[in-house]
Every structure is written in C-alpha cells, then in structure tokens.
Design a protein around this motif. Sequence first.
Motif, short mmCIF file in Angstrom:
data_model
loop_
_atom_site.label_atom_id
_atom_site.label_comp_id
_atom_site.label_asym_id
_atom_site.label_seq_id
_atom_site.Cartn_x
_atom_site.Cartn_y
_atom_site.Cartn_z
N GLU A 156 0.82 -1.21 0.00
CA GLU A 156 0.00 0.00 0.00
C GLU A 156 0.86 1.26 0.00
N TYR A 157 2.01 1.20 0.63
CA TYR A 157 2.94 2.32 0.59
C TYR A 157 3.53 2.47 -0.81
N VAL A 158 3.80 1.34 -1.47
CA VAL A 158 4.30 1.39 -2.84
C VAL A 158 3.29 2.09 -3.74
N THR A 190 6.99 9.58 -5.68
CA THR A 190 8.11 9.49 -4.75
C THR A 190 8.69 8.07 -4.82
N ASN A 191 9.88 7.91 -4.32
CA ASN A 191 10.60 6.64 -4.45
C ASN A 191 10.06 5.61 -3.45
N PRO A 192 9.44 4.52 -3.89
CA PRO A 192 8.90 3.52 -2.96
C PRO A 192 9.98 2.78 -2.18
N GLU A 193 11.24 2.89 -2.63
CA GLU A 193 12.31 2.20 -1.91
C GLU A 193 12.53 2.79 -0.52
N ASP A 203 3.41 -1.79 -14.12
CA ASP A 203 4.78 -1.90 -14.64
C ASP A 203 5.78 -2.14 -13.51
N TRP A 204 5.58 -1.46 -12.38
CA TRP A 204 6.47 -1.66 -11.23
C TRP A 204 6.40 -3.11 -10.75
N SER A 205 5.20 -3.65 -10.64
CA SER A 205 5.02 -5.02 -10.13
C SER A 205 5.66 -6.04 -11.06
N ILE A 206 5.44 -5.90 -12.35
CA ILE A 206 6.02 -6.85 -13.31
C ILE A 206 7.54 -6.75 -13.32
N PHE A 215 10.05 1.05 1.69
CA PHE A 215 10.46 -0.35 1.74
C PHE A 215 11.64 -0.53 2.69
N ASN A 216 12.66 0.28 2.52
CA ASN A 216 13.86 0.13 3.35
C ASN A 216 13.56 0.41 4.81
N THR A 217 12.68 1.38 5.07
CA THR A 217 12.30 1.68 6.45
C THR A 217 11.68 0.45 7.10
N ALA A 218 10.71 -0.17 6.42
CA ALA A 218 10.04 -1.33 6.97
C ALA A 218 10.99 -2.52 7.12
N TRP A 219 11.80 -2.76 6.10
CA TRP A 219 12.72 -3.90 6.11
C TRP A 219 13.75 -3.77 7.23
N GLU A 220 14.30 -2.58 7.41
CA GLU A 220 15.29 -2.38 8.46
C GLU A 220 14.69 -2.58 9.85
#
Length: 319
Positions: free
Chosen positions: A235-237, A245-248, A308-311, A251-256
């Motif tokens: 949902e953030y993506v 904005t950059n979804p990374e 496109d991002w998902s694929i 992602f990095n916040t959650a992963w860390e």
Amino acid sequence: MTFIIDHEMEAAARQLWPAPQRLQLATGGLFNRVVQVQSATGTTYLKRFTDSASSGDFPPLPTSASQRCLVAASWHELALRASACEPRVKVPPLIAVQTAIDLVAMDQAHGEPLYDALVTDCLETDEALRAVAAWLGAMHALPLEPRSRLLAASNPFKAFKIDLQYTRVLTEVPQSLHMAAESFIATYLLEDAEPVHGDLNSRNILIASNITSVIDFEQGHFGEGVYDLAYLISEYVIRDLRLATNPEVAFNTAWECYCEARELHKDFAILRRLRVHLAFQTLYRLVGPSRKVWTGHLTEAEKTLVRDWSIAELSTWLR
C-alpha cells in the motif's frame, strides 16, 4: 438481507456487561456480525462468525465459523503478546471467547484507519510503518499452540487466499515467469514456520495521537513473516507511485525495522522472498476483486505505473 441483532449476541452482551446502555450494529465482514456495546465500562465489541454471508449470494468460505473463531481468538492472544514485546503497537484486549456461538468480545481500538492517510496526500505515516514492522518482527518469532489444531483450522483459508492473490494473478504476469512463480507459490503453501496475521491491510491498522493499533485476526495462518510485511508495504508502494516518490524509501524503512526486531541481519534469501511477495501483493491490489478499494482512486496512468512496477519486480526477483 437485513441484519438485526440476534438474541444470542444480545444475551452475551448482557452477560458480559450487565445492563448495557446501548447495543447497535457495527461494520463487519460478509461472514461475521459485529455489535457495538456501550455501557458504563465504555465501548466494546462483539464479533460473531458465520457460515453464510450476510448479504449477496456468496459461496461458503473454506473454513467454518468455529474454525475462524478459534483462529481469531488464538491469533488475537498472540498479537497481545507481541504488543508486550513492542509496546508502540496496541491490540485491543480480548475480553471473552464463547465457542458455543462462535463469538469473541473485545475492547475498542482507538484511531482512524491508516488507509485514510495512504489514499490521500498525507505522508505522516512513517512512524506507523516503523512500529508495525517491528511489531510484526516480534509476533512472527513467538510460538503459537495448539499447533496441529490451528494448522487444520487455518490452512484451508490460507490456500484460498494464496489462490486469489497469487495464482489467479498469474494471468497478468509474462508467461516466461510462470514456472518460477508457480514454484514460489507452491513453496509458500508448504511454509508453516511462522504465525502471520494474514490480513495486515491499512484498514486493520488504526492511528491516533502517536498510537498505532492492529485489529482483526481471523485470517491468521502459518507461513513466513514477510508475507505480512509485503501485504502492508504494497500500500505504501501504491501511494508512493501515485505521488511520484521513491517507494524504496518506505520499503527500506520497513525492512530495516523488521530485521532489527527479528535479528535477521538483512538475510538476502528472505529479502528476495519479501520482494516477490511484495510484487504479487501490489499487482493483486490492482487486479483483484477488491481493486476498487485499493486502487480505485488511481488514474489510468497511475495504474499503469503500478502494473509496470510489479512486473519489473517479479522479473528481477523471481529465480
């Protein structure tokens, strides 16, 4: 079908809270009934699981009302233990479980759905993401018993959801990726090491005054924890792609935060599976039966970005 408060739910309310001031219907799912109880003790809720849908002509779910009641109560207690480890996330206390009528009673969770912030231009959601990711890390590491009974109660619904969110989404995925995707799906169906929430979407996360709460545990199952993390990050993506904005970053916040809570040290094999789960979940929110909820607010150009991002993610991470 018009739903009225049934006599057994009313009797349960009056047993638990003598002379409640008011009983009224509350929003629930198709296969449960929810009643709000206002009494001298405050606002509380009853949820009763059902075998038939409250509206429409829907087929039965793959698990019975009694199985979902068992799962909901067991995973709710697990979530409360996780909150003791990660107090930034609250879980409403579970007051009672009445298995004879497939009913659970719980305190009120305060706040507004995280969903409301994510579908607007609000970017003040990072603290909720960090807190929930850490809370998930705590929950996924906890034991949950009786394991064999809970596996029997939850596995059919797990298979139902994975078919819906992954297998049926394959029609949107390039044929060249199908073999690897089918292998990934089969592996997850066999994975049962960790207890996961199973439905950690932004409508089941409430935020208010720096307090984050998590609710609704009836879709809990045994799998791998990054399934939950991907469900939330997707949902953030979508939000970030919509806002350019950059979804990374999210992602990095959650992963860390998740790695720190679980002491994973950013294991690459787990990271790869998280990215594949995330790609599937993001694509599912675009094409699945609930797409109007999750991506109905997007323009056609924004939907193309999500697709496109998902694929691209599946092409990168499926091996």
